[in-house]
Scaffold this active site. Structure first.
Site, short mmCIF file in Angstrom:
data_model
loop_
_atom_site.label_atom_id
_atom_site.label_comp_id
_atom_site.label_asym_id
_atom_site.label_seq_id
_atom_site.Cartn_x
_atom_site.Cartn_y
_atom_site.Cartn_z
N THR A 229 51.40 -26.65 -11.26
CA THR A 229 52.59 -25.76 -11.65
C THR A 229 52.43 -24.99 -9.82
O THR A 229 51.25 -25.24 -9.96
CB THR A 229 52.24 -24.81 -12.86
OG1 THR A 229 52.83 -25.52 -13.39
CG2 THR A 229 52.56 -23.63 -12.44
N PHE B 249 52.68 -21.28 -8.42
CA PHE B 249 52.08 -20.28 -8.73
C PHE B 249 52.25 -19.01 -7.33
O PHE B 249 51.61 -19.21 -5.97
CB PHE B 249 50.35 -20.18 -9.01
CG PHE B 249 49.98 -20.44 -10.91
CD1 PHE B 249 50.11 -19.55 -11.42
CD2 PHE B 249 50.20 -21.18 -10.39
CE1 PHE B 249 50.51 -20.07 -12.87
CE2 PHE B 249 49.34 -21.62 -12.18
CZ PHE B 249 50.45 -20.76 -12.84
#
Length: 381
Positions: free
Chosen positions: A282, A284
């Site tokens: 992921t 960020f």
């Protein structure tokens, strides 16, 4: 019939003539720039460009008209860029970026007061620990709360998930970007390993209820399908899911969350790495209210609204290609309360202090209905 080598030689001769004429055309563009310097006329003349492109299309056979329009559009763009450079004019955005580059701090701060969504043990907290050596974290229930905390100056920075390698963009965060005033100052990639967390003594075969965030549920769909008679409940955050399991008086509940969340909430890992794809990351974004460009910034994010006309997206993409700027992400999101209008998000790979990036910033306002620069940054991998 001519040989292939003869045909290619003729093409090369024609190309040479074309480029001789191109150089002559660019010299005329320089003369036009000097004229505009004296008269104060703007570089961009939308009516003339439209007329020239239409004329180019009409002067060739129908099957070549679209190609002629593209060529004329590129010629007009090259002429415009040359005029901007010669006149030394730049957009307000380019001026702001220049100032930010010149006043850049020596390094990214090692500690700060940071806003995150969720609770301790959330992936946003793990990402914050990647970005800062020592962070004082304030937790908020929603991503909107993180944006508000940064926008109002409650926290200096905020950390938000924006993209997953298997589930795609976090659409809700992109939608909130339209509503808030902020800048991206750094990004990071975090390896995401989801685990099935249970109360001590609970086995996987005992589990009938699983809590987690929707993204985690999507990323573990194959694993969840192996648990019979399972009910899945969506939570605001994976760490909150772990907390709910810890606080529950049931023994058949579980959470999809990080291993660190198990330690925090006194849970056991019934099964590790249950995500469908093991190469699960992921991305960020670290956001701040004020524009700050830290050393090493080689990525930038732009928000753009384009005109509803053929070739509008192409004209933007052509600028990236002409300047040899790599486009690493293109995302579109519908604009609320505006029928069939879309906001385009571009992530481009180019040093913020480079002349190519400055040229890009000077030219985009000519081809966009709306244009917003969200910041330049480096990415922690």
């Amino acid at each position: 019939m001519l040989e292939l080598s003869d045909l290619r030689h003729r093409i090369d001769q024609i190309d040479s003539q074309i480029f001789d004429l191109f150089q002559e055309r660019m010299q005329c563009a320089a003369d036009v720039a000097e004229y505009k310097r004296g008269t104060g006329k703007p570089v961009y003349d939308a009516a003339r460009e439209r007329a020239n492109i239409a004329k180019a299309s009409s002067e060739v056979s129908p099957e070549l008209s679209s190609y002629a329009a593209v060529i004329e559009s590129v010629l007009m763009e090259a002429s415009r860029e040359a005029q901007y450079r010669r006149l030394g004019r730049q957009s307000d955005v380019a001026t702001i970026i220049d100032a930010a580059v010149c006043s850049a701090p020596d390094a990214f701060p090692p500690q700060a007061f940071v806003a995150c969504q969720g609770v301790e043990g959330a992936y946003s907290q793990l990402a914050t620990d990647r970005l800062f050596r020592r962070a004082n974290i304030a937790y908020f229930e929603t991503w909107d709360g993180v944006f508000n905390a940064v926008e109002r100056g409650v926290c200096r920075f905020g950390v938000l998930p924006i993209e997953n390698s298997t589930a795609g963009s976090v659409n809700r965060v992109y939608d909130l970007m339209m509503q808030h005033d902020f800048h991206i100052v750094r990004t990071c990639r975090l390896k995401i390993d989801h685990n099935l967390l249970v109360k001590p003594g609970t086995q996987k075969s005992d589990v009938h209820i699983v809590y987690s965030h929707q993204q985690a549920i999507n990323q573990c769909s194959n694993f969840l399908a192996t648990i019979p008679n399972l009910r899945v409940h969506v939570t605001e955050n994976t760490a909150i899911a772990a907390q709910m399991v810890a606080d529950s008086d049931r023994s058949d509940v579980a959470a999809l969350a990080s291993a660190s969340a198990a330690e925090l909430y006194g849970l056991e890992v019934a099964q590790r790495n249950v995500q469908d794809q093991q190469n699960n990351y992921t991305r960020f974004a670290c956001i701040a209210k004020d524009l700050t460009i830290y050393p090493g910034a080689d990525r930038s994010t732009l928000m753009v609204v384009l005109k509803h006309e053929p070739g509008s997206l192409y004209r933007v993409l052509a600028r990236f290609a002409a300047l040899d700027i790599n486009l690493v992400k293109l995302e579109s999101r519908p604009i609320p309360d505006r029928e069939f209008d879309f906001m385009f998000y571009f992530d481009v790979e180019c040093p913020a202090a480079s002349p190519e990036f400055k040229t890009l910033m000077n030219s985009l306002t000519d081809v966009c209905e709306e244009f917003r620069y969200l910041g330049s940054y480096s990415e922690v991998i």
